[in-house]
Design an enzyme around this catalytic site. Sequence first.
Site, PDB file in Angstrom:
ATOM      1  N   TYR A   1       0.795  -1.232   0.000  1.00  0.00           N
ATOM      2  CA  TYR A   1       0.000   0.000   0.000  1.00  0.00           C
ATOM      3  C   TYR A   1       0.832   1.290   0.000  1.00  0.00           C
ATOM      4  CZ  TYR A   1      -3.795  -3.237   0.963  1.00  0.00           C
ATOM      5  OH  TYR A   1      -4.703  -4.265   0.874  1.00  0.00           O
TER       6      TYR A   1
ATOM      7  N   HIS B   1      -9.253   2.567  -5.389  1.00  0.00           N
ATOM      8  CA  HIS B   1      -8.453   1.537  -4.727  1.00  0.00           C
ATOM      9  C   HIS B   1      -6.984   1.861  -4.969  1.00  0.00           C
ATOM     10  CE1 HIS B   1     -11.895  -0.908  -3.792  1.00  0.00           C
ATOM     11  NE2 HIS B   1     -12.337  -0.669  -5.013  1.00  0.00           N
TER      12      HIS B   1
HETATM   13  O1  CA2 Z   1      -6.305  -1.256  -2.822  1.00  0.00           O
HETATM   14  C1  CA2 Z   1      -7.119  -0.758  -2.035  1.00  0.00           C
HETATM   15  O2  CA2 Z   1      -7.202   0.446  -1.814  1.00  0.00           O
HETATM   16  C2  CA2 Z   1      -8.045  -1.693  -1.249  1.00  0.00           C
HETATM   17  O3  CA2 Z   1      -9.317  -1.074  -1.176  1.00  0.00           O
HETATM   18  C3  CA2 Z   1      -7.444  -1.829   0.134  1.00  0.00           C
HETATM   19  C4  CA2 Z   1      -8.224  -2.803   1.029  1.00  0.00           C
HETATM   20  C5  CA2 Z   1      -8.413  -4.144   0.316  1.00  0.00           C
HETATM   21  O4  CA2 Z   1      -9.274  -4.972   1.113  1.00  0.00           O
HETATM   22  C6  CA2 Z   1      -9.032  -3.968  -1.058  1.00  0.00           C
HETATM   23  O5  CA2 Z   1      -9.127  -5.240  -1.678  1.00  0.00           O
HETATM   24  C7  CA2 Z   1      -8.200  -3.043  -1.921  1.00  0.00           C
HETATM   25  C8  CA2 Z   1      -7.474  -3.026   2.332  1.00  0.00           C
HETATM   26  C9  CA2 Z   1      -7.396  -1.804   3.163  1.00  0.00           C
HETATM   27  C10 CA2 Z   1      -6.509  -2.072   4.317  1.00  0.00           C
HETATM   28  O6  CA2 Z   1      -5.485  -1.101   4.293  1.00  0.00           O
HETATM   29  C11 CA2 Z   1      -4.302  -1.402   4.874  1.00  0.00           C
HETATM   30  C12 CA2 Z   1      -3.329  -0.458   4.714  1.00  0.00           C
HETATM   31  C13 CA2 Z   1      -2.103  -0.681   5.246  1.00  0.00           C
HETATM   32  C14 CA2 Z   1      -1.840  -1.840   5.948  1.00  0.00           C
HETATM   33  C15 CA2 Z   1      -2.825  -2.768   6.118  1.00  0.00           C
HETATM   34  C16 CA2 Z   1      -4.082  -2.541   5.576  1.00  0.00           C
END
Ligand code: CA2
Length: 151
Positions: free
Chosen positions: A28, A105
């Site tokens: 991310y 996303h």
């Molecule tokens: O790619 C994206 O922005 C997502 O929406 C992020 C979600 C995931 O479930 C989607 O499939 C795609 C996850 C968000 C959690 O964010 C985190 C950020 C840093 C560390 C852990 C989780």
Amino acid sequence: MTETSQAIVMIVNGPNLNLLGKREPHIYGSATLADVEASCTVTAAELGLEIDFRQSNHEGVIIDLVQEARERCAGIIINPAGLTTTSIALLDALLAAELPVIEVHITNIHRREEFRHNSYVSKAADTVIMGAGTQGYELALRRMATLVSAG
Ligand code: CA2
């Protein structure tokens, strides 16, 4: 002199996005959610928009935010995170808002596990931006400026 009020865009961030920049930077990136809010504030000012930047880990709170946006905002940018593929209630709230909706996303969900592919939110989205990293929020604001000015 009369002041013209700026259109407000609500930027909604779903569950676990408070961890941005603190966990899994290889997926991310290293920007925190506060960093993303700061860069959105700069971009919005350039575009003549105001932003209301929110995050919650709770589905019901996210739905309340969408309903709040319906009352006082010109558009919604949403990264629904894990609610993307599970929440018909969120889809219903977005449809009921009758506002321009942009889904963001950070990652390209189609390059990832199959369970991330089917977005209910996309059925309410005018535009979907994915795989641009956190720059996707800035791109979404630029697109939103066009949608808002088109009325
Ligand atoms: O790619 C994206 O922005 C997502 O929406 C992020 C979600 C995931 O479930 C989607 O499939 C795609 C996850 C968000 C959690 O964010 C985190 C950020 C840093 C560390 C852990 C989780």
